[in-house]
Design a protein around this motif. Structure first.
Motif, PDB file in Angstrom:
ATOM      1  N   GLY A  34      57.271  61.636  40.608  1.00 32.17           N
ATOM      2  CA  GLY A  34      58.304  61.781  39.594  1.00 32.17           C
ATOM      3  C   GLY A  34      58.503  63.235  39.198  1.00 32.17           C
ATOM      4  N   ASP A  35      59.074  63.454  38.030  1.00 30.97           N
ATOM      5  CA  ASP A  35      59.366  64.814  37.567  1.00 30.97           C
ATOM      6  C   ASP A  35      58.155  65.421  36.865  1.00 30.97           C
ATOM      7  OD1 ASP A  35      61.982  64.724  38.498  1.00 30.97           O
ATOM      8  OD2 ASP A  35      62.720  63.794  36.649  1.00 30.97           O
ATOM      9  N   ARG A  36      57.685  66.523  37.401  1.00 33.75           N
ATOM     10  CA  ARG A  36      56.601  67.278  36.766  1.00 33.75           C
ATOM     11  C   ARG A  36      56.960  68.753  36.844  1.00 33.75           C
ATOM     12  NH1 ARG A  36      51.196  64.966  39.692  1.00 33.75           N
ATOM     13  NH2 ARG A  36      51.456  62.726  39.272  1.00 33.75           N
ATOM     14  N   SER A  37      56.676  69.467  35.790  1.00 32.95           N
ATOM     15  CA  SER A  37      57.123  70.859  35.717  1.00 32.95           C
ATOM     16  C   SER A  37      56.060  71.876  36.118  1.00 32.95           C
ATOM     17  CB  SER A  37      57.604  71.177  34.301  1.00 32.95           C
ATOM     18  OG  SER A  37      56.539  70.987  33.374  1.00 32.95           O
ATOM     19  N   GLY A  38      54.793  71.460  36.192  1.00 33.59           N
ATOM     20  CA  GLY A  38      53.714  72.405  36.415  1.00 33.59           C
ATOM     21  C   GLY A  38      53.533  72.825  37.865  1.00 33.59           C
ATOM     22  N   THR A  39      52.821  73.932  38.042  1.00 30.16           N
ATOM     23  CA  THR A  39      52.511  74.477  39.368  1.00 30.16           C
ATOM     24  C   THR A  39      51.005  74.678  39.469  1.00 30.16           C
ATOM     25  OG1 THR A  39      54.629  75.628  39.499  1.00 30.16           O
ATOM     26  CG2 THR A  39      52.877  76.442  40.925  1.00 30.16           C
ATOM     27  N   ALA A  40      50.457  74.511  40.675  1.00 31.47           N
ATOM     28  CA  ALA A  40      49.038  74.785  40.916  1.00 31.47           C
ATOM     29  C   ALA A  40      48.888  75.546  42.225  1.00 31.47           C
ATOM     30  CB  ALA A  40      48.224  73.494  40.956  1.00 31.47           C
ATOM     31  N   LEU A  41      47.865  76.364  42.280  1.00 29.90           N
ATOM     32  CA  LEU A  41      47.512  77.088  43.496  1.00 29.90           C
ATOM     33  C   LEU A  41      46.310  76.408  44.129  1.00 29.90           C
ATOM     34  CD1 LEU A  41      47.685  79.587  45.412  1.00 29.90           C
ATOM     35  CD2 LEU A  41      46.180  80.773  43.783  1.00 29.90           C
ATOM     36  N   LEU A  42      46.442  76.003  45.392  1.00 25.31           N
ATOM     37  CA  LEU A  42      45.352  75.360  46.121  1.00 25.31           C
ATOM     38  C   LEU A  42      44.737  76.337  47.119  1.00 25.31           C
ATOM     39  CD1 LEU A  42      46.414  72.739  44.853  1.00 25.31           C
ATOM     40  CD2 LEU A  42      46.203  71.645  47.096  1.00 25.31           C
ATOM     41  N   LEU A  43      43.426  76.547  46.996  1.00 33.21           N
ATOM     42  CA  LEU A  43      42.670  77.356  47.945  1.00 33.21           C
ATOM     43  C   LEU A  43      41.961  76.391  48.885  1.00 33.21           C
ATOM     44  CD1 LEU A  43      40.903  79.813  45.431  1.00 33.21           C
ATOM     45  CD2 LEU A  43      43.260  79.904  46.281  1.00 33.21           C
ATOM     46  N   ILE A  44      42.395  76.342  50.129  1.00 30.14           N
ATOM     47  CA  ILE A  44      41.919  75.307  51.051  1.00 30.14           C
ATOM     48  C   ILE A  44      40.876  75.857  52.015  1.00 30.14           C
ATOM     49  CG2 ILE A  44      42.612  73.683  52.847  1.00 30.14           C
ATOM     50  CD1 ILE A  44      45.348  73.528  51.517  1.00 30.14           C
ATOM     51  N   ASP A  45      39.684  75.271  51.970  1.00 29.79           N
ATOM     52  CA  ASP A  45      38.611  75.498  52.957  1.00 29.79           C
ATOM     53  C   ASP A  45      38.174  76.955  53.085  1.00 29.79           C
ATOM     54  OD1 ASP A  45      38.875  72.820  53.349  1.00 29.79           O
ATOM     55  OD2 ASP A  45      39.293  72.921  55.488  1.00 29.79           O
ATOM     56  N   LEU A  46      38.256  77.711  52.007  1.00 27.25           N
ATOM     57  CA  LEU A  46      37.782  79.099  52.035  1.00 27.25           C
ATOM     58  C   LEU A  46      36.274  79.091  51.787  1.00 27.25           C
ATOM     59  CD1 LEU A  46      40.734  80.797  50.148  1.00 27.25           C
ATOM     60  CD2 LEU A  46      40.168  81.020  52.580  1.00 27.25           C
ATOM     61  N   GLN A  47      35.554  78.580  52.790  1.00 29.86           N
ATOM     62  CA  GLN A  47      34.118  78.356  52.706  1.00 29.86           C
ATOM     63  C   GLN A  47      33.364  79.272  53.655  1.00 29.86           C
ATOM     64  OE1 GLN A  47      35.520  73.987  53.021  1.00 29.86           O
ATOM     65  NE2 GLN A  47      33.303  73.852  52.761  1.00 29.86           N
ATOM     66  N   SER A  48      32.125  79.515  53.316  1.00 27.21           N
ATOM     67  CA  SER A  48      31.312  80.424  54.128  1.00 27.21           C
ATOM     68  C   SER A  48      31.228  79.998  55.586  1.00 27.21           C
ATOM     69  CB  SER A  48      29.896  80.510  53.540  1.00 27.21           C
ATOM     70  OG  SER A  48      29.920  81.033  52.236  1.00 27.21           O
ATOM     71  N   VAL A  49      31.084  78.707  55.831  1.00 24.59           N
ATOM     72  CA  VAL A  49      30.901  78.224  57.193  1.00 24.59           C
ATOM     73  C   VAL A  49      32.075  78.574  58.095  1.00 24.59           C
ATOM     74  CG1 VAL A  49      31.874  75.917  56.794  1.00 24.59           C
ATOM     75  CG2 VAL A  49      30.108  76.247  58.559  1.00 24.59           C
ATOM     76  N   PHE A  50      33.247  78.688  57.521  1.00 21.93           N
ATOM     77  CA  PHE A  50      34.441  79.064  58.291  1.00 21.93           C
ATOM     78  C   PHE A  50      34.730  80.562  58.180  1.00 21.93           C
ATOM     79  CE2 PHE A  50      35.529  74.656  56.702  1.00 21.93           C
ATOM     80  CZ  PHE A  50      35.136  74.019  57.866  1.00 21.93           C
ATOM     81  N   TRP A  51      34.706  81.070  56.953  1.00 25.96           N
ATOM     82  CA  TRP A  51      35.095  82.457  56.700  1.00 25.96           C
ATOM     83  C   TRP A  51      34.141  83.433  57.384  1.00 25.96           C
ATOM     84  CZ3 TRP A  51      39.437  84.499  54.902  1.00 25.96           C
ATOM     85  CH2 TRP A  51      39.445  85.843  54.512  1.00 25.96           C
TER      86      TRP A  51
END
Length: 207
Positions: A34-51
């Motif tokens: 539905g209608d939502r006005s908010g915004t979020a920032l998602l940091l995906i899989d920024l983990q030591s095992v990958f980075w």
């Protein structure tokens, strides 16, 4: 008789393993937001095992690190919630796939699943996902509803997989989705570009 039993067991294991692969790449469905006005920032899989592994070039990591930190600073300045998503393979069949095809990386209880040093402590919320799609457990659905979020900005890795599957699951629910191109990484840059082109056809915005 014994060979029939062995054949049945082998077939059952093959089906179970294949189901693990299916689960890893599946895109979940959910109720329209539905209608939502908010915004979020998602940091995906920024983990030591990958980075910290030799998956990405130093130049690519440097560029992405700079851009991710800029996105975080902008989010904090605008009071936008920051949500870090960590990968932990925990379903038995997906753990088997990870051990066999993914060098055993990011299996729950193993080292390296923590947020990588450059991004540690930046998030307001940290959630764990079990597959590529961050919405699969429904915990992200619940948190975003509590925060009244209708727009998602995605950064992190890998563009072809976890970023893409999370974006598709978000679009399926009706979120506005924006991927920051200079803030995502992929071990396959050419494939990542094709993936981004596919996502634009699903009304994902690239910035």
């Amino acid at each position: 008789m014994i060979w029939s039993v062995v054949a049945f067991v082998v077939l059952a294991l093959a089906v179970w393993f294949a189901d693990g692969i299916r689960k890893i790449g599946a895109v979940s469905s959910g109720e329209p937001i539905g209608d939502r006005s908010g915004t979020a920032l998602l940091l995906i899989d920024l983990q030591s095992v990958f980075w910290d592994a030799n998956i990405f070039t130093d130049a690519a990591k440097s560029e992405v690190k700079t851009q991710v930190l800029a996105e975080v600073e902008a989010a904090k300045s605008n009071q936008i919630p920051i949500i870090a998503i960590r990968q932990e393979w925990s379903i038995p069949s997906t753990k088997a796939v990870a051990r066999t095809l993914m060098k055993g990386q990011a299996i729950e209880g193993t080292s390296g699943t923590e947020i990588a040093g450059p991004f540690k402590g930046l998030a307001d919320h940290v959630l764990v996902k079990r597959v590529q799609d961050a919405f699969e457990t429904k915990e992200l659905d619940t948190l975003l509803a509590q925060l009244e979020v209708g727009t998602l900005h995605l950064v992190g890795l890998d563009t072809k997989y976890c970023v893409a599957k999370t974006a598709l699951a978000a679009r399926q629910r009706g979120y506005n989705v924006e991927i920051v191109k200079q803030a995502v990484l992929s071990a396959d840059p050419k494939g990542a570009q094709q993936t981004l082109e596919m996502l634009t056809k699903q009304q994902v915005t690239l910035r």
